[in-house]
Design a protein around this motif. Structure first.
Motif, mmCIF file in Angstrom:
data_model
loop_
_atom_site.group_PDB
_atom_site.id
_atom_site.type_symbol
_atom_site.label_atom_id
_atom_site.label_comp_id
_atom_site.label_asym_id
_atom_site.label_seq_id
_atom_site.Cartn_x
_atom_site.Cartn_y
_atom_site.Cartn_z
ATOM 1 N N LEU A 84 18.902 -12.975 -46.218
ATOM 2 C CA LEU A 84 18.774 -11.802 -45.351
ATOM 3 C C LEU A 84 19.773 -11.944 -44.216
ATOM 4 O O LEU A 84 19.634 -12.807 -43.354
ATOM 5 C CB LEU A 84 17.354 -11.677 -44.802
ATOM 6 N N ASP A 85 20.793 -11.084 -44.247
ATOM 7 C CA ASP A 85 21.836 -11.112 -43.223
ATOM 8 C C ASP A 85 21.242 -10.830 -41.850
ATOM 9 O O ASP A 85 20.404 -9.938 -41.698
ATOM 10 C CB ASP A 85 22.907 -10.072 -43.576
ATOM 11 N N SER A 86 21.676 -11.576 -40.832
ATOM 12 C CA SER A 86 21.122 -11.419 -39.482
ATOM 13 C C SER A 86 21.396 -10.023 -38.918
ATOM 14 O O SER A 86 20.571 -9.462 -38.191
ATOM 15 C CB SER A 86 21.687 -12.479 -38.539
ATOM 16 N N ASN A 87 22.553 -9.429 -39.261
ATOM 17 C CA ASN A 87 22.865 -8.073 -38.796
ATOM 18 C C ASN A 87 21.902 -7.059 -39.399
ATOM 19 O O ASN A 87 21.464 -6.112 -38.726
ATOM 20 C CB ASN A 87 24.304 -7.700 -39.152
ATOM 21 N N GLN A 116 19.632 2.512 -49.372
ATOM 22 C CA GLN A 116 21.019 2.506 -48.880
ATOM 23 C C GLN A 116 21.601 1.099 -48.850
ATOM 24 O O GLN A 116 22.762 0.882 -49.206
ATOM 25 C CB GLN A 116 21.064 3.118 -47.474
ATOM 26 N N MET A 117 20.806 0.131 -48.444
ATOM 27 C CA MET A 117 21.297 -1.244 -48.320
ATOM 28 C C MET A 117 21.500 -1.922 -49.671
ATOM 29 O O MET A 117 22.324 -2.822 -49.800
ATOM 30 C CB MET A 117 20.314 -2.063 -47.479
ATOM 31 N N THR A 118 20.732 -1.511 -50.662
ATOM 32 C CA THR A 118 20.836 -2.144 -51.980
ATOM 33 C C THR A 118 21.652 -1.319 -52.973
ATOM 34 O O THR A 118 22.028 -1.823 -54.035
ATOM 35 C CB THR A 118 19.433 -2.363 -52.585
ATOM 36 N N GLU A 325 10.584 -8.594 -48.589
ATOM 37 C CA GLU A 325 9.592 -9.420 -47.897
ATOM 38 C C GLU A 325 9.551 -9.072 -46.413
ATOM 39 O O GLU A 325 8.478 -8.933 -45.822
ATOM 40 C CB GLU A 325 9.922 -10.905 -48.092
ATOM 41 N N TYR A 326 10.719 -8.920 -45.809
ATOM 42 C CA TYR A 326 10.796 -8.585 -44.394
ATOM 43 C C TYR A 326 10.172 -7.217 -44.127
ATOM 44 O O TYR A 326 9.356 -7.047 -43.211
ATOM 45 C CB TYR A 326 12.251 -8.599 -43.925
#
Length: 339
Positions: A84-87, A116-118, A325-326
């Motif tokens: 999981l990228d911190s940004n 959108q992210m995936t 998960e987040y």
């Protein structure tokens, strides 16, 4: 099945490369990707061994290999490192702290962000209401043509419905209707509300002036309340996946994505994270190259929802699982804090 360290490295590299490119990986390409010195012949032998293990398979159009369904299963169980990228985490954190949005709006925004992210299709499956009973109804008039109605179940689940009336309805009519419904519908299973409402229609008509307007508003609201609470985002993302370049396959996939009963079946797992890979894992997914990752949203001791991502079997599981998960935890915390 016992793989050597070199075989594990080769297999993981092939999975990572195929995930990015959707192109079969050959020995020459693999030589450039690996940071170890090994001949092309040795790589071909190792790839053949991985094929015998059932982790890789050949395509008809290339001498390269691609991961099999069994290979992806091995990858997610033994080699996947969640990322999981911190940004990304910071951006998501801001969304979940937007307090002027309702929980339902946050959930839908989360579903949109996930797709959108995936670049895949995401689905939120709300709590199952068919096993719940109505406990109480509250109506908050906004003006003579609109009101907000809140339904509360015996398990603490709430649903907000906006009513827009075609003619003016008095505050007295609204309050009288609400009292009648609470007196006669409390304890009624959610999926029986519409039929029970029909039974008390004569009572409404005898005591409420604008009874027909309110009756139709509640019938519509009850039907929506009892129906599957499914929100889908990013369906069009599947158009850009090479696995579905064939128009007939794409048509079948679109039909699959529109079937809400499928999501209930796919969301039946009690695991926090469930990864279904192709049709080798189950009979629900009718495609050999489609995976569904689902995460449980814990709402309270009695209720839960599901967050899902649908995509080709070569999806980046490490990033998808970390994101889900987040988000599932954040959505669950929002639900509990909002109650």
């Amino acid at each position: 099945m016992q793989l050597t360290d070199r075989q594990l490295l080769i297999f993981k590299t092939i999975v990572d490369e195929f995930t990015k490119t959707a192109e079969p990986v050959g020995s020459k390409n693999l030589m450039n990707l690996l940071n170890i010195k090994v001949s092309s012949a040795t790589l071909r032998n190792e790839m053949a061994a991985l094929e015998e293990f059932g982790l890789l398979e050949k395509t008809h159009t290339s001498s390269g290999r691609v991961p099999s369904s069994k290979g992806y299963r091995f990858y997610v169980e033994h080699l996947m490192e969640k990322e999981l990228d911190s940004n990304v985490e910071n951006a998501l954190s801001e969304v979940f702290h937007e307090r002027h949005y309702s929980v339902e709006e946050i959930v839908k925004r989360s579903c949109d962000i996930l797709s959108q992210m995936t670049n895949l299709t995401s689905v939120v499956l709300g709590p199952e209401t068919s096993s719940q009973n109505l406990q109480h109804i509250q109506i908050f008039p906004i003006n003579e043509r609109s009101a907000v109605c809140v339904f509360i179940t015996d398990q603490g689940h709430t649903e907000n419905k906006m009513f827009h009336f075609e003619e003016n309805v008095s505050l007295n009519d609204i309050q009288t209707c609400c009292n009648i419904l609470n007196d006669h519908l409390a304890g009624t299973p959610i999926n029986e509300l519409s039929s029970k409402l029909e039974e008390i229609r004569p009572l409404l008509s005898s005591q409420v002036v604008r009874h027909e307007v309110l009756f139709q508003a509640f019938v519509s609201a009850f039907v929506k309340f009892a129906s599957d609470n499914v929100y889908t985002s990013g369906t069009s993302n599947m158009l850009y996946q090479p696995e579905f370049a064939d128009i007939e396959k794409l048509r079948e996939l679109m039909k699959f994505l529109e079937d809400s009963s499928v999501w209930r079946q796919l969301g039946s797992s009690n695991e926090d994270i469930s990864i279904r890979i192709g049709n080798d894992d189950n009979q629900v997914i009718p495609f050999e190259n489609v995976s569904v990752v689902s995460s449980t949203i814990r709402i309270n001791d009695e209720e839960e929802g599901k967050l899902m991502v649908v995509g080709p079997t070569r999806m980046p599981y490490n990033k998808v699982v970390a994101l889900m998960e987040y988000m599932a935890k954040a959505i669950g915390d929002l639900y509990r804090n909002d109650r």
